[in-house]
Scaffold this active site. Structure first.
Site, mmCIF file in Angstrom:
data_model
loop_
_atom_site.group_PDB
_atom_site.id
_atom_site.type_symbol
_atom_site.label_atom_id
_atom_site.label_comp_id
_atom_site.label_asym_id
_atom_site.label_seq_id
_atom_site.Cartn_x
_atom_site.Cartn_y
_atom_site.Cartn_z
ATOM 1 N N TRP A 8 -75.118 52.424 -18.212
ATOM 2 C CA TRP A 8 -74.421 52.242 -16.936
ATOM 3 C C TRP A 8 -72.963 52.078 -17.327
ATOM 4 O O TRP A 8 -72.576 51.055 -17.896
ATOM 5 C CB TRP A 8 -74.975 51.003 -16.235
ATOM 6 C CG TRP A 8 -74.506 50.802 -14.840
ATOM 7 C CD1 TRP A 8 -74.986 51.408 -13.710
ATOM 8 C CD2 TRP A 8 -73.458 49.925 -14.392
ATOM 9 N NE1 TRP A 8 -74.322 50.955 -12.599
ATOM 10 C CE2 TRP A 8 -73.372 50.044 -12.987
ATOM 11 C CE3 TRP A 8 -72.608 49.057 -15.025
ATOM 12 C CZ2 TRP A 8 -72.466 49.327 -12.207
ATOM 13 C CZ3 TRP A 8 -71.710 48.330 -14.279
ATOM 14 C CH2 TRP A 8 -71.635 48.478 -12.883
ATOM 15 N N CYS B 171 -76.981 48.661 -18.180
ATOM 16 C CA CYS B 171 -77.633 49.378 -19.300
ATOM 17 C C CYS B 171 -79.006 48.762 -19.584
ATOM 18 O O CYS B 171 -79.277 47.616 -19.287
ATOM 19 C CB CYS B 171 -76.783 49.239 -20.562
ATOM 20 S SG CYS B 171 -75.117 49.827 -20.374
ATOM 21 N N GLU C 197 -77.624 39.863 5.597
ATOM 22 C CA GLU C 197 -78.598 40.450 4.674
ATOM 23 C C GLU C 197 -79.086 41.792 5.197
ATOM 24 O O GLU C 197 -79.194 42.767 4.453
ATOM 25 C CB GLU C 197 -79.774 39.482 4.475
ATOM 26 C CG GLU C 197 -80.924 40.004 3.646
ATOM 27 C CD GLU C 197 -80.537 40.440 2.238
ATOM 28 O OE1 GLU C 197 -79.407 40.136 1.789
ATOM 29 O OE2 GLU C 197 -81.347 41.142 1.606
ATOM 30 N N ASN D 146 -75.925 46.822 -24.745
ATOM 31 C CA ASN D 146 -75.790 46.491 -23.318
ATOM 32 C C ASN D 146 -74.812 45.331 -23.252
ATOM 33 O O ASN D 146 -75.051 44.289 -23.838
ATOM 34 C CB ASN D 146 -77.139 46.085 -22.707
ATOM 35 C CG ASN D 146 -76.979 45.604 -21.258
ATOM 36 O OD1 ASN D 146 -76.013 45.974 -20.595
ATOM 37 N ND2 ASN D 146 -77.898 44.781 -20.792
ATOM 38 N N GLY D 147 -73.689 45.540 -22.558
ATOM 39 C CA GLY D 147 -72.699 44.461 -22.431
ATOM 40 C C GLY D 147 -71.302 45.029 -22.530
ATOM 41 O O GLY D 147 -71.084 46.220 -22.358
ATOM 42 N N LYS E 37 -78.669 45.419 3.186
ATOM 43 C CA LYS E 37 -79.781 46.345 2.906
ATOM 44 C C LYS E 37 -79.416 47.757 3.332
ATOM 45 O O LYS E 37 -79.592 48.711 2.598
ATOM 46 C CB LYS E 37 -81.051 45.892 3.665
ATOM 47 C CG LYS E 37 -81.717 44.646 3.141
ATOM 48 C CD LYS E 37 -82.378 44.785 1.798
ATOM 49 C CE LYS E 37 -81.575 44.460 0.595
ATOM 50 N NZ LYS E 37 -81.028 43.231 0.251
ATOM 51 N N LYS F 24 -79.859 46.898 -10.799
ATOM 52 C CA LYS F 24 -80.729 45.827 -10.324
ATOM 53 C C LYS F 24 -80.222 44.471 -10.788
ATOM 54 O O LYS F 24 -80.324 43.491 -10.087
ATOM 55 C CB LYS F 24 -82.161 46.035 -10.826
ATOM 56 C CG LYS F 24 -83.135 44.973 -10.348
ATOM 57 C CD LYS F 24 -83.246 44.950 -8.834
ATOM 58 C CE LYS F 24 -84.165 43.872 -8.331
ATOM 59 N NZ LYS F 24 -84.064 43.722 -6.865
ATOM 60 N N GLU G 245 -76.508 49.333 1.059
ATOM 61 C CA GLU G 245 -76.709 49.627 -0.366
ATOM 62 C C GLU G 245 -77.723 50.744 -0.598
ATOM 63 O O GLU G 245 -77.709 51.367 -1.655
ATOM 64 C CB GLU G 245 -77.104 48.376 -1.135
ATOM 65 C CG GLU G 245 -78.433 47.774 -0.758
ATOM 66 C CD GLU G 245 -78.767 46.570 -1.664
ATOM 67 O OE1 GLU G 245 -78.428 46.594 -2.859
ATOM 68 O OE2 GLU G 245 -79.368 45.632 -1.156
ATOM 69 N N ARG H 258 -82.743 49.638 -13.355
ATOM 70 C CA ARG H 258 -81.504 48.897 -13.616
ATOM 71 C C ARG H 258 -80.280 49.702 -13.267
ATOM 72 O O ARG H 258 -79.179 49.182 -13.192
ATOM 73 C CB ARG H 258 -81.461 48.465 -15.083
ATOM 74 C CG ARG H 258 -82.586 47.544 -15.501
ATOM 75 C CD ARG H 258 -82.671 47.422 -17.023
ATOM 76 N NE ARG H 258 -81.521 46.730 -17.555
ATOM 77 C CZ ARG H 258 -81.421 45.407 -17.635
ATOM 78 N NH1 ARG H 258 -82.411 44.660 -17.190
ATOM 79 N NH2 ARG H 258 -80.367 44.817 -18.140
ATOM 80 N N HIS I 172 -63.737 37.507 19.076
ATOM 81 C CA HIS I 172 -62.474 37.238 18.350
ATOM 82 C C HIS I 172 -62.004 38.463 17.586
ATOM 83 O O HIS I 172 -61.248 38.344 16.627
ATOM 84 C CB HIS I 172 -62.683 36.056 17.394
ATOM 85 C CG HIS I 172 -63.056 34.803 18.104
ATOM 86 N ND1 HIS I 172 -62.164 34.041 18.828
ATOM 87 C CD2 HIS I 172 -64.267 34.202 18.267
ATOM 88 C CE1 HIS I 172 -62.790 33.022 19.364
ATOM 89 N NE2 HIS I 172 -64.067 33.082 19.048
HETATM 90 C C1 AGP Z 1 -79.334 42.911 -3.237
HETATM 91 O O1 AGP Z 1 -80.167 43.830 -2.548
HETATM 92 C C2 AGP Z 1 -78.571 43.556 -4.366
HETATM 93 N N1 AGP Z 1 -79.420 44.240 -5.255
HETATM 94 C C3 AGP Z 1 -77.621 42.598 -5.052
HETATM 95 O O2 AGP Z 1 -76.720 42.149 -4.076
HETATM 96 C C4 AGP Z 1 -78.266 41.362 -5.722
HETATM 97 O O3 AGP Z 1 -78.769 40.488 -4.764
HETATM 98 C C5 AGP Z 1 -77.159 40.634 -6.517
HETATM 99 O O4 AGP Z 1 -76.681 41.506 -7.526
HETATM 100 C C6 AGP Z 1 -77.638 39.331 -7.148
HETATM 101 O O5 AGP Z 1 -78.648 39.591 -8.076
HETATM 102 P P1 AGP Z 1 -79.511 38.354 -8.640
HETATM 103 O O6 AGP Z 1 -80.221 37.745 -7.482
HETATM 104 O O7 AGP Z 1 -80.451 38.980 -9.631
HETATM 105 O O8 AGP Z 1 -78.545 37.393 -9.274
#
Ligand code: AGP
Length: 614
Positions: free
Chosen positions: A75, A2, A487, A101-102, A491, A609, A494, A27, A510
């Site tokens: 959210w 949120c 990584e 938010n929370g 990418k 985010k 997501e 976000r 394996h």
């Molecule tokens: C990465 O592309 C994602 N957006 C997500 O995995 C992110 O890295 C993770 O939520 C951690 O966020 P932070 O680095 O702000 O703690």
């Protein structure tokens, strides 16, 4: 997650609220709303499912000529995305409105108690319980709104960043936070409230970060007041930010993600500026220098992080073990916090987080502090909760990262970890002068090398077009590039919603090699490093079973070019910095595949985010 915004001042509130919500869209959210106190004192609440554009259409023709208001992007945590569950929520008697938010963890108990007193609820949300609790206390205990908020929050268990306004009061917003971020901008006769400063900086650079367990009284024409839940006055620290609007705009790129990928030559310069001497290669990091006894006395370092930051931490582990000869562990913060880990006062816990607001990482820090460990932060957002909740730290200084998929933060995190390992390794004498010089020179060479990689973006876009059909990918790497493979896979997952798995190349035999067929492309990271021959054999094993291979290889490597189906050439770099180089074409590959699949690259479905809930 949120997003919350608030405004009180001399301007029309509605456009400022909507503009703030737009800056928080990254976000991730599913509905939006605003509430305002009109000049005649009437309290108006407008909210609907969908994006801010839908809210703006909904507002068309409605009364919005207020100079005080609050806004929210939701959210969903409790209750599906719909108009009723959207925020702002208002009390049953319609006299106060609140955004949140929370998560209120004990909302059920509170809701039952309020229902027993006749309160009728409209939504399924935990937030509506809080706004009714505030109104219930205000009316039954005869206190003002600020005091009712304080008393209510004493009964709440959970995380919150809230803002509350009341019918008949056109001057005052009450705000409060616990474990969810909140910034208050101090303008000229006006105040701005937001989940993060990026939606405030166009109006003012003077920011106050509300602390956990604090309540703020934000009133037109009066000085900001902040007090604790125990009714003690809190000290107010004003931070002057040096963010600019251009940092927040797309800068001519179609998406924030592409802008941020292309910013990386510059953000590496910003990250090492003042830390690596361009003439001597000497690395000076205050976070190491000023706490050197804790670092030299460390029994081990434990990285705690999530997502991309966890991948960067896997590289950090190898950097610390190889350069500083110190045992290093890497933990998912979400696992670490519930596992009752064994911690010692001479442990160093390194929390890695771009946003500095990830709830699981914050919780892991709390555990480390309880054990007396030295807690160090590697963050991007200045003044974020993790940055302020650690004993010391190093900012990565890559500027606001708006795209949900982390790119420049990853390369910034690995760069900081390399600088830390160099500075500590030199002090511990576990690094030869030649090794030190090679890596520090390697850091200084990164911006030009990344510019070279980015100059081949079009070829990567063409390659992405060929593989837009694929429904599964596997990414292979060894050593420092095993985390790079993880990584690269994340990418792709997501932002394109295509399944992808990162795997240690040697592990293929394996089990996963059973997956290989012409339908599942393999991205193999095969730079000229200590694992080159072994990884090349893994590529041949994939090819022998009919797999299609995209190889990320050193420029001019004719051997790999002959074996792989497609190649992406990258400049050679010192082995431990290779992930910074290799991750960029993998970011571009994911970006273009997602674009060709018509995905919302900056705001992928279901993602946020900053994951400020658990
Ligand atoms: C990465 O592309 C994602 N957006 C997500 O995995 C992110 O890295 C993770 O939520 C951690 O966020 P932070 O680095 O702000 O703690």
């Amino acid at each position: 997650m949120c997003g919350i915004v608030g405004y009180v001042g001399d301007r029309q509130a509605c456009p400022i609220l909507l503009g703030g919500l737009r800056r928080l869209e990254y976000r991730g959210y599913d509905s939006a709303g605003v509430a305002m106190v009109m000049p005649d004192g009437d309290l108006a609440v407008y909210k609907c499912k969908g994006k801010v554009d839908a809210l703006e259409k909904y507002l068309d023709g409605k009364a919005t000529d207020a100079t005080i208001g609050i806004g929210h992007t939701r959210w969903a945590t409790h209750g599906e995305p719909n108009d009723t569950n959207a925020h702002p929520h208002y009390s049953a008697d319609g006299r106060i409105a609140m955004i949140h938010n929370g998560i209120i963890e004990n909302y059920r108990v509170l809701k039952e108690a309020l229902q027993a007193h006749g309160v009728v609820f409209r939504s399924e949300t935990d937030s509506e319980v809080l706004v009714n609790l505030i109104e219930y206390i205000r009316t039954t205990e005869g206190c003002d709104l600020a005091e009712a908020v304080r008393r209510s929050l004493k009964r709440v268990v959970g995380a919150y960043a809230i803002a509350v306004i009341e019918r008949g009061n056109t001057d005052r917003i009450i705000a409060a936070r616990q474990s969810s971020p909140m910034a208050i901008g101090i303008g000229n006769g006006e105040y701005f409230i937001s989940s993060d400063a990026s939606s405030i900086v166009e109006y003012t650079q003077d920011i106050v970060y509300v602390g956990d367990g604090e309540v703020a009284v934000v009133e037109r024409g009066k000085a900001l007041q902040v007090f604790t839940l125990d009714n003690q006055e809190a000290d107010i620290q004003v931070t002057r930010l040096d963010l600019s609007i251009s940092d927040l705009e797309r800068g001519g790129y179609p998406h924030f993600m592409l802008k941020e990928i292309n910013e990386q030559p510059r953000t590496i310069v910003d990250c090492i500026r003042g830390r690596v001497n361009p003439d001597t290669g000497q690395v000076i990091l205050s976070g190491i220098r000023d706490n050197i006894d804790r670092w030299l006395g460390a029994r081990r370092v434990i990285f705690v992080a999530c997502g991309t930051s966890w991948h960067a931490s896997l590289i950090g582990k190898q950097l610390f073990e190889s350069m500083c000869r110190i045992p290093a562990e890497v933990e998912y913060a979400s696992e670490f916090r519930y596992r009752r880990p064994v911690l010692f006062p001479d442990d160093v816990v390194i929390a890695v987080s771009q946003s500095g607001e990830t709830a699981d990482t914050l919780a892991a820090i709390a555990l480390a502090r309880e054990a007396g460990a030295f807690v160090y932060g590697i963050c991007n957002v200045i003044g974020s909760s993790i940055a302020r909740g650690t004993d010391s730290g190093t900012y990565i200084h890559v500027g606001p990262e708006i795209g949900v998929a982390s790119t420049k933060a990853f390369t910034g995190q690995v760069t900081v970890m390399a600088m830390m390992a160099l500075a500590l390794g030199e002090r511990k004498g576990t690094l030869s002068a030649a090794q030190y010089a090679e890596v520090s020179r390697g850091l200084l060479a990164l911006p030009d090398q990344l510019r070279e990689v980015l100059s081949h973006s079009e070829q990567i876009a063409d390659l992405a077009k060929i593989f837009t059909y694929a429904r599964n990918f596997i990414y292979l790497g060894r050593g420092y590039n095993y985390p790079t493979a993880l990584e690269g896979a994340l990418k792709l997952k997501e932002i394109s919603y295509v399944h992808a798995e990162g795997y240690p190349a040697a592990e293929m035999k394996h089990g996963p090699i059973a997956l290989i067929d012409a339908e599942m492309p393999t991205v193999a990271i095969v730079p000229h490093d200590s694992t080159y021959e072994k990884t090349l054999s893994n590529v041949e094993e994939v090819k022998a079973r009919g797999g299609k291979v995209i190889a990320v290889m050193a420029r001019g490597d004719e051997m790999v070019r002959r074996i792989a189906d497609y190649v992406i050439e990258v400049p050679s770099a010192v082995e431990c910095l290779q992930p910074i180089i290799v991750s960029v074409p993998l970011q571009l590959l994911a970006y273009y595949i997602a674009i060709y699949k018509g995905r919302n690259v900056d705001q992928p479905r279901n993602l946020a985010k900053s994951v400020t809930v658990e």
